[in-house]
Design a protein around this motif. Structure first.
Motif, mmCIF file in Angstrom:
data_model
loop_
_atom_site.group_PDB
_atom_site.id
_atom_site.type_symbol
_atom_site.label_atom_id
_atom_site.label_comp_id
_atom_site.label_asym_id
_atom_site.label_seq_id
_atom_site.Cartn_x
_atom_site.Cartn_y
_atom_site.Cartn_z
ATOM 1 N N PHE A 1 1.436 -5.114 -15.703
ATOM 2 C CA PHE A 1 0.538 -5.328 -14.582
ATOM 3 C C PHE A 1 0.878 -4.302 -13.497
ATOM 4 C CE2 PHE A 1 0.418 -9.298 -16.855
ATOM 5 C CZ PHE A 1 -0.910 -9.656 -16.768
ATOM 6 N N LYS A 2 -0.144 -3.835 -12.811
ATOM 7 C CA LYS A 2 0.019 -2.725 -11.888
ATOM 8 C C LYS A 2 0.487 -3.199 -10.507
ATOM 9 C CE LYS A 2 -1.580 0.513 -14.659
ATOM 10 N NZ LYS A 2 -0.765 1.659 -15.115
ATOM 11 N N VAL A 3 1.320 -2.370 -9.896
ATOM 12 C CA VAL A 3 1.642 -2.485 -8.473
ATOM 13 C C VAL A 3 1.087 -1.228 -7.805
ATOM 14 C CG1 VAL A 3 3.682 -3.903 -8.816
ATOM 15 C CG2 VAL A 3 3.905 -1.420 -8.849
ATOM 16 N N GLU A 4 1.117 -1.180 -6.495
ATOM 17 C CA GLU A 4 0.460 -0.086 -5.770
ATOM 18 C C GLU A 4 0.967 1.293 -6.193
ATOM 19 O OE1 GLU A 4 -0.060 1.564 -1.205
ATOM 20 O OE2 GLU A 4 0.444 -0.545 -1.533
ATOM 21 N N SER A 5 2.285 1.398 -6.409
ATOM 22 C CA SER A 5 2.847 2.706 -6.744
ATOM 23 C C SER A 5 2.468 3.175 -8.143
ATOM 24 C CB SER A 5 4.371 2.669 -6.617
ATOM 25 O OG SER A 5 4.920 1.703 -7.501
ATOM 26 N N ARG A 6 1.991 2.261 -8.986
ATOM 27 C CA ARG A 6 1.648 2.625 -10.369
ATOM 28 C C ARG A 6 0.134 2.628 -10.625
ATOM 29 N NH1 ARG A 6 5.645 2.985 -14.056
ATOM 30 N NH2 ARG A 6 7.711 2.260 -13.475
ATOM 31 N N PHE A 7 -0.628 2.291 -9.628
ATOM 32 C CA PHE A 7 -2.090 2.328 -9.777
ATOM 33 C C PHE A 7 -2.588 3.537 -8.992
ATOM 34 C CE2 PHE A 7 -6.501 1.084 -9.082
ATOM 35 C CZ PHE A 7 -6.850 0.594 -10.335
ATOM 36 N N ARG A 8 -2.859 4.629 -9.703
ATOM 37 C CA ARG A 8 -3.070 5.910 -9.028
ATOM 38 C C ARG A 8 -4.470 6.479 -9.183
ATOM 39 N NH1 ARG A 8 1.841 6.793 -12.022
ATOM 40 N NH2 ARG A 8 3.675 6.449 -10.718
ATOM 41 N N SER A 9 -5.339 5.850 -9.961
ATOM 42 C CA SER A 9 -6.654 6.469 -10.160
ATOM 43 C C SER A 9 -7.745 5.431 -10.363
ATOM 44 C CB SER A 9 -6.618 7.406 -11.375
ATOM 45 O OG SER A 9 -6.451 6.680 -12.570
ATOM 46 N N VAL A 10 -8.943 5.819 -9.954
ATOM 47 C CA VAL A 10 -10.157 5.028 -10.187
ATOM 48 C C VAL A 10 -11.245 6.017 -10.572
ATOM 49 C CG1 VAL A 10 -11.930 3.598 -9.113
ATOM 50 C CG2 VAL A 10 -9.544 3.182 -8.581
ATOM 51 N N GLU A 11 -12.050 5.679 -11.592
ATOM 52 C CA GLU A 11 -13.069 6.619 -12.050
ATOM 53 C C GLU A 11 -14.391 5.926 -12.324
ATOM 54 O OE1 GLU A 11 -11.099 8.188 -15.493
ATOM 55 O OE2 GLU A 11 -12.177 6.858 -16.856
ATOM 56 N N ASP B 1 -8.870 7.246 4.772
ATOM 57 C CA ASP B 1 -7.655 6.884 4.046
ATOM 58 C C ASP B 1 -7.490 5.371 3.975
ATOM 59 O OD1 ASP B 1 -4.817 7.832 3.031
ATOM 60 O OD2 ASP B 1 -4.436 6.271 4.528
ATOM 61 N N SER B 2 -7.732 4.686 5.089
ATOM 62 C CA SER B 2 -7.620 3.214 5.110
ATOM 63 C C SER B 2 -8.647 2.578 4.178
ATOM 64 C CB SER B 2 -7.811 2.696 6.535
ATOM 65 O OG SER B 2 -6.824 3.192 7.397
ATOM 66 N N GLU B 3 -9.866 3.123 4.175
ATOM 67 C CA GLU B 3 -10.908 2.573 3.309
ATOM 68 C C GLU B 3 -10.579 2.798 1.836
ATOM 69 O OE1 GLU B 3 -14.350 0.663 2.034
ATOM 70 O OE2 GLU B 3 -13.280 0.641 3.973
ATOM 71 N N LEU B 4 -10.065 3.980 1.517
ATOM 72 C CA LEU B 4 -9.682 4.265 0.127
ATOM 73 C C LEU B 4 -8.536 3.358 -0.311
ATOM 74 C CD1 LEU B 4 -9.866 8.163 -0.036
ATOM 75 C CD2 LEU B 4 -11.200 6.566 -1.408
ATOM 76 N N GLN B 5 -7.585 3.122 0.576
ATOM 77 C CA GLN B 5 -6.483 2.221 0.253
ATOM 78 C C GLN B 5 -6.999 0.817 -0.056
ATOM 79 O OE1 GLN B 5 -3.689 3.783 -0.708
ATOM 80 N NE2 GLN B 5 -2.376 2.643 0.696
ATOM 81 N N ALA B 6 -7.954 0.347 0.758
ATOM 82 C CA ALA B 6 -8.523 -0.987 0.537
ATOM 83 C C ALA B 6 -9.264 -1.042 -0.799
ATOM 84 C CB ALA B 6 -9.470 -1.337 1.685
ATOM 85 N N ARG B 7 -10.008 0.002 -1.114
ATOM 86 C CA ARG B 7 -10.755 0.017 -2.378
ATOM 87 C C ARG B 7 -9.820 0.094 -3.587
ATOM 88 N NH1 ARG B 7 -16.453 3.326 -1.460
ATOM 89 N NH2 ARG B 7 -16.937 2.400 0.580
ATOM 90 N N PHE B 8 -8.761 0.892 -3.466
ATOM 91 C CA PHE B 8 -7.797 0.969 -4.563
ATOM 92 C C PHE B 8 -7.076 -0.363 -4.737
ATOM 93 C CE2 PHE B 8 -8.697 5.244 -5.205
ATOM 94 C CZ PHE B 8 -7.866 5.814 -6.165
ATOM 95 N N ASN B 9 -6.799 -1.057 -3.629
ATOM 96 C CA ASN B 9 -6.161 -2.378 -3.712
ATOM 97 C C ASN B 9 -7.075 -3.364 -4.435
ATOM 98 O OD1 ASN B 9 -4.279 -4.470 -3.178
ATOM 99 N ND2 ASN B 9 -5.454 -5.075 -1.370
ATOM 100 N N ALA B 10 -8.365 -3.336 -4.104
ATOM 101 C CA ALA B 10 -9.325 -4.222 -4.783
ATOM 102 C C ALA B 10 -9.422 -3.876 -6.267
ATOM 103 C CB ALA B 10 -10.696 -4.095 -4.119
ATOM 104 N N ALA B 11 -9.461 -2.575 -6.589
ATOM 105 C CA ALA B 11 -9.549 -2.148 -7.987
ATOM 106 C C ALA B 11 -8.301 -2.555 -8.767
ATOM 107 C CB ALA B 11 -9.736 -0.634 -8.049
ATOM 108 N N MET B 12 -7.138 -2.468 -8.129
ATOM 109 C CA MET B 12 -5.889 -2.843 -8.799
ATOM 110 C C MET B 12 -5.863 -4.339 -9.109
ATOM 111 S SD MET B 12 -2.020 -2.621 -7.284
ATOM 112 C CE MET B 12 -2.355 -3.989 -6.158
#
Length: 479
Positions: A135-145, A22-33
């Protein structure tokens, strides 16, 4: 040569994620955002340069009848300022490498897909389909593909694999829908982040090649269906059946609970950010003088948010999510019921966006636009058609079987035909007439010829509608 497209559908599966993953996915989603916001800002800058450029202004002056020449001129203007999908993908790869940590967290294929996503968002503004981008914030950036199922984010052996991270899926192999999906070729995969009841949950959405599984009870029939879409219900008349179905029937709106939470949030904001609001003022309410709260000041401001505010906001989001989920579930039943009686659909070209200005809350609760779009998608996927015709040219709600037109107010829900036929529900009669509209013209003679066979269907549908409404009005104590 245009690129061939094959039908596809989506299978969603929940993922097993431990705290480390979960922590790793959060970090990756933060980088993607952050990469997405970077590319979005660059795309906006390039779009602004394109709009101001001389080639773009000259392209706008070319007649729309000369489509090829006009399109080529616009393409050259965009290429001159590198406002293309390919150029922004290259920019995203360079930006990720420059930051280093983003390149470590997000692979190059996913970086390119993020760039495409940002490009398409800005392109909608250029085409006039949107006013601006956010521009996205964490609550609005929900997917990576990913781009394909060969590199980057992949579906492999009942799990999601992404650059050393392996996420097992929770699969019910007795579910026919899941069994059918897993037997189809995979195009690409995406990871979804959701917040359910205050807890973070992760899902895999697998985009598969083929046609989705059709449950036996949700069969699609051949046949013609006339529709009349309203704010709160939809009337349909098929070859051997008619009905007037409500949208989002028995769905809990949580309106009182949401209003209470909004008041709590407002009190918290005003207490922590008094400088961001105008001063209170006196106003007349009938014979009384009351104190009204000042409105928020205009302009960009810093807002302090307490822990209680965030908890209250989370409760409000959960109620809204549940309301939306219930609404979609009930409205999908309406869509399936209509398609059971026919897949060739005719309906008026109504603007649900226009209704939003007048019936904002009702549209949000009932969601007629969702029903309309789902009907079109499912009918066309089943090999049927979804034809819209002009409301102004046909005026079905005003039309009588002798060809005369008599205007009705919106509150008048009964059609009393001047030819002496029985009274009918206004929406059902309009749905009946829509079956005989071709190229924005009503073939009235066909409607007159077919009316004797359809009359019992219309009267039975109206009676069912009245019975449903009478049941809703029965007090709970009497049940």
């Amino acid at each position: 040569m245009p690129r061939s497209t094959k039908p596809s559908f989506v299978l969603e599966l929940p993922l097993k994620v431990d705290s480390k993953q979960d922590s790793e996915l959060q970090a990756r989603f933060n980088a993607a955002m952050r990469l997405y916001n970077n590319v979005l800002g660059e795309a906006k800058t390039r779009m602004g340069l394109v709009r101001k450029s001389e080639p773009y202004q000259l392209a706008r002056k070319i007649s729309r009848d000369r489509k090829k020449e006009r399109s080529d001129a616009f393409s050259k203007a965009r290429e001159a300022y590198r406002f293309t999908d390919y150029d922004l993908q290259s920019y995203a790869n360079r930006a990720a490498k420059d930051s280093r940590w983003i390149a470590e967290k997000v692979d190059s294929n996913t970086q390119q897909k993020i760039a495409t996503r940002a490009f398409k968002a800005v392109e909608r503004v250029l085409f006039g389909k949107a006013k601006d981008v956010r521009f996205k914030v964490e609550s609005r950036f929900r997917s990576v593909e990913g781009k394909t199922n060969k590199q980057g984010i992949r579906w492999k052996d009942d799990r999601v694999v992404w650059a050393g991270l392996e996420l097992s899926a929770i699969i019910d192999f007795n579910n026919e829908v899941i069994k059918h999906g897993l037997s189809c070729p995979v195009k690409y995969c995406r990871i979804i982040r959701r917040e359910l009841n205050g807890k973070r949950r992760w899902y895999a959405q697998i985009v598969l090649e083929g046609i989705s599984y059709q449950k036996p009870q949700n069969y699609v029939s051949d046949g013609l269906v006339g529709l009349d879409l309203n704010v709160s219900n939809i009337a349909f008349v098929a070859d051997s059946h008619a009905d007037l179905l409500p949208f989002a029937d028995k769905v809990l709106t949580f309106s009182k609970e949401i209003t209470r939470l909004q008041r709590q949030m407002q009190r918290s904001q005003r207490g922590l950010n008094p400088d961001n609001f105008e001063s209170d003022f006196e106003a007349r309410k009938g014979r009384k003088t009351v104190i009204k709260k000042g409105k928020p000041k205009k302009g960009k401001r810093q807002w302090k948010k307490s822990g209680n505010y965030r908890k209250t906001a989370q409760k409000k989001r959960e109620l809204e999510r549940r309301k939306t989920a219930y609404t979609k579930s009930q409205n999908r039943r309406v869509v399936n019921e209509i398609l059971r009686h026919g897949k060739n659909i005719k309906t008026e070209n109504v603007s649900v966006k226009g209704w939003q200005k007048r019936y904002g809350k009702a549209i949000a609760v009932k969601s007629p636009g969702f029903v309309q779009s789902e009907l079109k998608r499912k009918a066309e996927n089943a090999g049927g058609s979804f034809i819209k015709f002009s409301t102004q040219k046909t005026a079905l709600s005003q039309t009588h079987l002798d060809g005369s037109r008599i205007k009705k107010s919106l509150s008048e829900r009964v059609h009393r035909d001047v030819t002496g036929i029985p009274e009918h529900h206004r929406d059902l009669f309009s749905a009946f007439l829509s079956r005989y509209v071709n190229q924005d013209k009503l073939s009235l003679q066909d409607a007159v010829n077919e009316y004797p066979g359809v009359e019992p269907l219309l009267l039975e549908a109206w009676q069912r509608h009245l019975t449903r409404n009478s049941r809703k009005r029965v007090p709970k104590q009497a049940v």
